[in-house]
Design an enzyme around this catalytic site. Structure first.
Site, short mmCIF file in Angstrom:
data_model
loop_
_atom_site.label_atom_id
_atom_site.label_comp_id
_atom_site.label_asym_id
_atom_site.label_seq_id
_atom_site.Cartn_x
_atom_site.Cartn_y
_atom_site.Cartn_z
N LYS A 191 1.06 -1.41 -0.37
CA LYS A 191 0.47 0.14 0.20
C LYS A 191 0.78 1.29 0.55
O LYS A 191 1.95 1.21 -0.02
CB LYS A 191 -1.05 -0.10 1.57
CG LYS A 191 -0.48 -0.26 3.03
CD LYS A 191 -1.38 -0.52 3.40
CE LYS A 191 -0.94 -0.14 5.49
NZ LYS A 191 -1.98 -0.65 5.51
N ARG A 250 -12.24 0.36 14.13
CA ARG A 250 -11.05 1.40 14.35
C ARG A 250 -11.68 1.47 15.37
O ARG A 250 -13.08 1.35 16.43
CB ARG A 250 -12.48 2.20 13.62
CG ARG A 250 -11.73 3.92 14.00
CD ARG A 250 -10.72 4.05 13.27
NE ARG A 250 -10.53 4.30 12.37
CZ ARG A 250 -10.32 5.25 10.90
NH1 ARG A 250 -10.86 6.09 11.32
NH2 ARG A 250 -10.01 5.14 10.70
N ARG A 302 -14.68 -3.36 10.19
CA ARG A 302 -15.77 -2.36 9.01
C ARG A 302 -15.44 -3.98 8.24
O ARG A 302 -14.11 -4.34 8.04
CB ARG A 302 -14.61 -1.78 8.22
CG ARG A 302 -15.10 -0.33 9.70
CD ARG A 302 -14.02 0.61 9.35
NE ARG A 302 -12.52 0.32 9.78
CZ ARG A 302 -11.75 0.98 9.14
NH1 ARG A 302 -11.56 2.29 8.91
NH2 ARG A 302 -10.40 0.61 9.62
N ARG A 329 -10.32 -5.28 1.72
CA ARG A 329 -10.25 -3.79 2.84
C ARG A 329 -11.51 -4.12 2.66
O ARG A 329 -12.51 -4.24 1.96
CB ARG A 329 -9.89 -2.62 1.47
CG ARG A 329 -9.36 -2.50 0.24
CD ARG A 329 -8.84 -1.36 -0.79
NE ARG A 329 -9.92 -2.10 -1.56
CZ ARG A 329 -9.95 -1.73 -2.67
NH1 ARG A 329 -9.91 -0.03 -2.92
NH2 ARG A 329 -11.57 -1.16 -3.22
N ASP A 381 -6.19 1.56 13.72
CA ASP A 381 -7.17 0.74 12.67
C ASP A 381 -6.19 -1.11 13.78
O ASP A 381 -4.85 -0.95 13.84
CB ASP A 381 -6.24 0.02 11.24
CG ASP A 381 -7.92 1.83 10.52
OD1 ASP A 381 -8.33 2.30 11.83
OD2 ASP A 381 -7.36 2.45 9.58
#
Length: 314
Positions: free
Chosen positions: A159, A209, A224, A232, A272
């Site tokens: 990333k 999160r 998430r 992702r 995260d």
């Protein structure tokens, strides 16, 4: 108090989920005056940083949710608090904005998060300060080192260091499919530094999160969860947000980082966490306030405004 929010245009807010809106609503509920300006509204002239700002009144209408006064140029030191909520990308314009806010601090402005602290904590690279909580990671622009890292770990996430919302994230499995193309593209043929991390299988259970406010964790995280076929979990990439109580490991990570980051001037941080591993430290414009509040009843915005009031009033 007079609280100014440096944020993106008000018309861009999706108020049903926007964390900045939740902050504004709670501040207004307490009787504080709310102001708004954008980064381009700031000016340094004659030794002073000012901004062309509007006073915001919330209407309570979901469609036509605010009213504004005409823009007035105001010395940033006249506000009791400035809440920095400009969304990334964290480019040079963003950096210049932090320099202007830092100059405003010299005029007496109180800025949250502290501009110099935002600059000092790249949201991807900041995890390197806490290796006890991270999966195997490498940061480099060297194509050979990136290939060697993949050969060692087999299943790797690549990333950029300046991405947001899951943009530019690639997974390369043990077969090495597209490895060369991925690292050449992300590094711009070795000219740009990127991050690679060993893939964490627990992503299927969500990229959590964990919000930390004033050094203390919100008791619920938003997991998430990636949609089918995705690696992702970001909500911007289609992930589904599910609020959950913090795990013991979440509390260990937040309990270690929270007081340290707060002491550096980071009033609001979004950690995260995937499985047992810290993957990012978000300091620019952490979100998920409304999702956590709606699902658990815990008022995250109230906790945040409490922290702002405490910082301003001592």
């Amino acid at each position: 108090m007079k609280i100014a929010f440096l944020a993106d245009p008000l018309d861009s807010f999706k108020i049903y989920k926007d964390s900045t809106f939740a902050m504004m609503r709670e501040a207004a509920r307490r009787g504080h005056e709310i102001y708004h300006f954008e980064q381009g509204d700031m000016v340094f002239a004659n030794g002073v940083v000012t901004a062309h700002a509007v006073k915001v009144t919330l209407t309570g209408d979901a469609d036509d949710w605010y009213r504004c006064t005409d823009r007035v140029e105001t010395d940033l030191g006249e506000y009791d608090a400035i809440v920095q909520r400009k969304d990334p990308p964290f480019n040079m314009e963003y950096v210049y904005g932090t320099y202007l806010l830092e100059l405003a601090e010299n005029q007496g402005a109180r800025v949250f998060n502290k501009p110099s602290a935002i600059r000092s904590h790249n949201e991807k690279l900041a995890i390197a300060q806490f290796p006890q909580f991270t999966a195997p990671t490498i940061v480099t622009s060297n194509l050979t080192r990136l290939r060697d890292f993949h050969a060692e770990h087999g299943d790797v996430i690549f990333k950029p260091l300046d991405g947001m919302g899951g943009a530019g994230i690639f997974r390369v499995r043990s077969d090495g499919m597209n490895l060369g193309s991925v690292i050449e593209t992300l590094t711009e043929d070795g000219e740009r530094t990127i991050m690679a991390q060993r893939y964490i299988p627990d992503i299927v259970h969500g990229d959590k999160r964990v919000l930390v406010i004033g050094g203390k964790p919100v008791p619920f995280a938003l997991a998430r969860i990636p949609q089918a076929g995705e690696v992702r979990g970001n909500l911007a990439a289609g992930g589904t947000g599910v609020a959950r109580p913090l795990s013991e490991r979440d509390r260990e990570i937040a309990g270690t980082l929270g007081p340290l980051l707060a002491a550096r001037g980071l009033l609001l941080v979004g950690l995260d966490v995937i499985g047992d591993y810290l993957t990012e430290v978000n300091v620019t414009s952490p979100t998920c306030f409304q999702e956590i509040t709606d699902q658990t009843g815990f008022d995250v915005a109230a906790m945040f405004i409490d922290a702002v009031e405490q910082e301003v009033n001592g």
